[in-house]
Design a protein around this motif. Structure first.
Motif, PDB file in Angstrom:
ATOM      1  N   GLN A  24       3.887  79.102   3.991  1.00 34.29           N
ATOM      2  CA  GLN A  24       4.276  77.953   4.529  1.00 34.29           C
ATOM      3  C   GLN A  24       5.963  77.893   4.923  1.00 34.29           C
ATOM      4  N   GLY A  25       6.507  79.076   5.120  1.00 34.55           N
ATOM      5  CA  GLY A  25       7.582  79.043   5.611  1.00 34.55           C
ATOM      6  C   GLY A  25       8.832  78.549   4.445  1.00 34.55           C
ATOM      7  N   ILE A  26       8.574  78.401   3.540  1.00 35.08           N
ATOM      8  CA  ILE A  26       9.450  77.992   2.229  1.00 35.08           C
ATOM      9  C   ILE A  26      10.305  79.068   2.122  1.00 35.08           C
ATOM     10  N   MET A  27       9.849  80.238   1.810  1.00 38.88           N
ATOM     11  CA  MET A  27      10.807  81.298   1.422  1.00 38.88           C
ATOM     12  C   MET A  27      11.799  81.694   2.527  1.00 38.88           C
ATOM     13  N   THR A  28      11.437  81.586   3.575  1.00 37.26           N
ATOM     14  CA  THR A  28      12.204  81.927   4.845  1.00 37.26           C
ATOM     15  C   THR A  28      13.431  80.856   4.815  1.00 37.26           C
ATOM     16  N   PRO A  58      10.001  81.038  15.079  1.00 39.79           N
ATOM     17  CA  PRO A  58       9.170  80.104  15.832  1.00 39.79           C
ATOM     18  C   PRO A  58       9.617  78.778  15.299  1.00 39.79           C
ATOM     19  N   GLU A  59      10.211  78.577  14.104  1.00 44.26           N
ATOM     20  CA  GLU A  59      10.848  77.237  13.763  1.00 44.26           C
ATOM     21  C   GLU A  59      11.971  76.791  14.595  1.00 44.26           C
ATOM     22  N   GLU A  60      12.849  77.921  15.272  1.00 41.54           N
ATOM     23  CA  GLU A  60      13.687  77.291  15.953  1.00 41.54           C
ATOM     24  C   GLU A  60      13.731  77.196  17.277  1.00 41.54           C
ATOM     25  N   ILE A  61      12.423  77.230  17.711  1.00 42.12           N
ATOM     26  CA  ILE A  61      11.952  77.416  19.338  1.00 42.12           C
ATOM     27  C   ILE A  61      12.220  75.949  19.760  1.00 42.12           C
ATOM     28  N   PRO A  62      11.503  74.857  19.203  1.00 46.49           N
ATOM     29  CA  PRO A  62      11.576  73.468  19.457  1.00 46.49           C
ATOM     30  C   PRO A  62      12.989  73.089  19.860  1.00 46.49           C
ATOM     31  N   PRO A  63      14.175  73.205  19.021  1.00 41.77           N
ATOM     32  CA  PRO A  63      15.386  72.917  19.327  1.00 41.77           C
ATOM     33  C   PRO A  63      15.835  73.628  20.410  1.00 41.77           C
ATOM     34  N   ALA A  64      15.563  75.001  20.643  1.00 37.85           N
ATOM     35  CA  ALA A  64      15.893  75.680  21.830  1.00 37.85           C
ATOM     36  C   ALA A  64      15.457  75.118  23.216  1.00 37.85           C
ATOM     37  N   LEU A  65      14.103  74.560  23.177  1.00 40.95           N
ATOM     38  CA  LEU A  65      13.527  73.958  24.246  1.00 40.95           C
ATOM     39  C   LEU A  65      14.311  72.767  24.568  1.00 40.95           C
ATOM     40  N   LYS A  66      14.861  71.909  23.611  1.00 42.47           N
ATOM     41  CA  LYS A  66      15.416  70.725  23.777  1.00 42.47           C
ATOM     42  C   LYS A  66      16.520  71.015  24.172  1.00 42.47           C
ATOM     43  N   LEU A  67      17.353  71.960  23.896  1.00 43.89           N
ATOM     44  CA  LEU A  67      18.695  72.447  24.507  1.00 43.89           C
ATOM     45  C   LEU A  67      18.620  72.638  25.954  1.00 43.89           C
ATOM     46  N   CYS A  68      17.338  73.272  26.294  1.00 40.61           N
ATOM     47  CA  CYS A  68      17.249  73.742  27.724  1.00 40.61           C
ATOM     48  C   CYS A  68      16.992  72.389  28.463  1.00 40.61           C
ATOM     49  N   TRP A  69      16.463  71.492  28.090  1.00 41.41           N
ATOM     50  CA  TRP A  69      16.162  70.076  28.715  1.00 41.41           C
ATOM     51  C   TRP A  69      17.422  69.547  28.998  1.00 41.41           C
ATOM     52  N   GLN A  70      18.173  69.391  28.030  1.00 39.04           N
ATOM     53  CA  GLN A  70      19.461  68.790  27.962  1.00 39.04           C
ATOM     54  C   GLN A  70      20.405  69.051  29.005  1.00 39.04           C
ATOM     55  N   VAL A  71      20.566  70.744  28.926  1.00 40.76           N
ATOM     56  CA  VAL A  71      21.527  71.348  29.720  1.00 40.76           C
ATOM     57  C   VAL A  71      21.027  71.032  31.329  1.00 40.76           C
ATOM     58  N   PHE A  72      19.704  71.066  31.231  1.00 37.11           N
ATOM     59  CA  PHE A  72      19.071  71.142  32.786  1.00 37.11           C
ATOM     60  C   PHE A  72      19.380  69.501  33.171  1.00 37.11           C
ATOM     61  N   PHE A 116      12.597  84.551  22.562  1.00 41.14           N
ATOM     62  CA  PHE A 116      13.863  83.481  22.760  1.00 41.14           C
ATOM     63  C   PHE A 116      14.956  84.272  21.917  1.00 41.14           C
ATOM     64  N   TYR A 117      16.097  84.221  22.589  1.00 42.17           N
ATOM     65  CA  TYR A 117      17.333  84.555  22.054  1.00 42.17           C
ATOM     66  C   TYR A 117      18.370  83.367  21.939  1.00 42.17           C
ATOM     67  N   GLY A 118      18.959  83.285  20.850  1.00 46.99           N
ATOM     68  CA  GLY A 118      19.964  82.160  20.667  1.00 46.99           C
ATOM     69  C   GLY A 118      21.336  82.705  20.198  1.00 46.99           C
ATOM     70  N   ALA A 119      22.395  81.931  20.593  1.00 45.14           N
ATOM     71  CA  ALA A 119      23.686  82.217  20.193  1.00 45.14           C
ATOM     72  C   ALA A 119      24.438  81.107  19.551  1.00 45.14           C
ATOM     73  N   PHE A 120      24.769  81.464  18.410  1.00 44.93           N
ATOM     74  CA  PHE A 120      25.060  80.300  17.373  1.00 44.93           C
ATOM     75  C   PHE A 120      26.588  80.355  17.086  1.00 44.93           C
ATOM     76  N   ASP A 121      26.975  78.986  16.834  1.00 40.55           N
ATOM     77  CA  ASP A 121      28.231  78.366  16.310  1.00 40.55           C
ATOM     78  C   ASP A 121      28.113  77.853  14.937  1.00 40.55           C
ATOM     79  N   GLY A 122      28.085  78.647  13.861  1.00 36.67           N
ATOM     80  CA  GLY A 122      27.583  78.280  12.451  1.00 36.67           C
ATOM     81  C   GLY A 122      26.044  77.946  12.710  1.00 36.67           C
ATOM     82  N   ASP A 123      25.807  76.675  12.264  1.00 36.52           N
ATOM     83  CA  ASP A 123      24.391  76.391  12.264  1.00 36.52           C
ATOM     84  C   ASP A 123      23.940  75.802  13.712  1.00 36.52           C
ATOM     85  N   MET A 124      24.876  75.496  14.421  1.00 35.23           N
ATOM     86  CA  MET A 124      24.802  74.940  15.965  1.00 35.23           C
ATOM     87  C   MET A 124      24.186  75.965  17.020  1.00 35.23           C
ATOM     88  N   LEU A 125      22.886  75.667  17.561  1.00 38.35           N
ATOM     89  CA  LEU A 125      22.560  76.612  18.482  1.00 38.35           C
ATOM     90  C   LEU A 125      23.554  76.233  19.896  1.00 38.35           C
TER      91      LEU A 125
END
Length: 319
Positions: free
Chosen positions: A98-102, A179-193, A224-233
């Protein structure tokens, strides 16, 4: 399901015994735990953890609705390895998959790096504990190799795997997204676009780009590849086969900080052949030129989206 970490309480002994009183759980752990595992055994363990030196032993209960469903901890090593800690964990079987351990591993490691001087956290799961290994990988751990014939468990000689996670000393570290981080990544793409590229496109093009982000089959095929500033994508780069950049966006607050270069260079490490293509928006052409891309055709338009085909080619890559 959201889990939380907290310090142990003596009242957790009963729930802890319920978690560990199963052979299937013990088969994934090192020897030394009694079976059957009783409430008294749980109380003895909790007392030991509460009495341990908090600078060397970092032990927490994994809880859901304040009920203990597992354990996670790390133990500082000695001598020249005094800023290294070994990670250990387990979870009640009813909560597997269920993704709990991750989630717990991420929470724990973030807390350890933020509140202690630990530089490296490592784990040594048995090679056959596939779920445990996947949880580490999704939490950002790197598999450093196989330790052949490294243990004897249940009368059999078994291999173990070495995983590690190190404190991010360099700014804006880049890693593959879970996989859990992909929705926020897509949201960032949309906002910057919307902020930088949409003004150059007609409504048809904006709608087409939005549809591409909402296309689940397309998303499933991307890396998907992400660059982070702490927890911030801070930035996202998406690749589709064979070696084509599908999306590449950096949050406005992080422009001109070298994040695009870090994302591109990190992605390149996963490919032996250093040839990449992209359909660059007019806005991003100079960004891609700076990375070494060159136009391969004149400006084109598809579904209202203007783009310039570009290509990067290099025979070798520095490692």
């Amino acid at each position: 399901m959201k889990c939380y970490l907290r310090t142990w309480r003596l009242s957790d002994a009963k729930d802890l015994a319920a978690v560990l009183n199963h052979k299937h759980i013990l088969n994934h752990l090192r020897d030394g735990l009694p079976f059957p595992y009783t409430e008294r055994d749980g109380e003895a363990y909790i007392r030991a953890m509460l009495a341990a030196d908090e600078k060397d032993t970092f032990a927490y209960a994994i809880t859901v609705d304040d009920k203990v469903i597992g354990s996670i901890g790390a133990f500082r090593q000695g001598n020249i390895h005094r800023q290294t800690a070994e990670l250990g964990y387990y979870l009640a079987e009813a909560y597997w998959g269920q993704g709990i351990m991750t989630n717990a591993i991420r929470q724990f490691c973030r807390m350890l790096f933020e509140t202690t001087d630990i530089l490296r956290i490592y784990a040594e799961p048995f090679s056959y504990t596939i779920g445990s290994r996947r949880a580490l990988e999704k939490a950002g751990f790197t598999c450093e190799g196989t330790m052949k014939n490294n243990a004897v468990k249940n009368g059999k000689t078994v291999d173990m795997m070495l995983y590690s996670l190190t404190r991010n000393i360099e700014p804006y570290p880049v890693r593959r997204l879970s996989p859990e981080e992909i929705p926020p990544a897509l949201k960032l793409c949309w906002q910057v676009f919307l902020q930088f590229e949409a003004p150059e496109y007609p409504p048809e093009g904006i709608a087409a780009f939005r549809a591409s982000l909402e296309d689940r089959e397309r998303t499933r095929q991307l890396s998907f590849y992400g660059a982070f500033d702490g927890d911030m994508l801070a930035g996202v780069l998406c690749m589709r086969k064979p070696q084509h950049i599908a999306d590449f966006f950096v949050h406005a607050a992080y422009h001109r900080k070298g994040i695009g270069r870090k994302l591109f260079d990190a992605m390149r490490q996963d490919y032996e052949t250093q040839v990449f293509t992209v359909h660059s928006s007019p806005y991003a052409v100079e960004v891609y030129r700076h990375l070494g891309f060159v136009p391969t055709d004149t400006e084109q338009m598809t579904d209202g989206l203007r783009y310039i085909p570009m290509k990067f080619e290099e025979k070798t890559v520095c490692t």
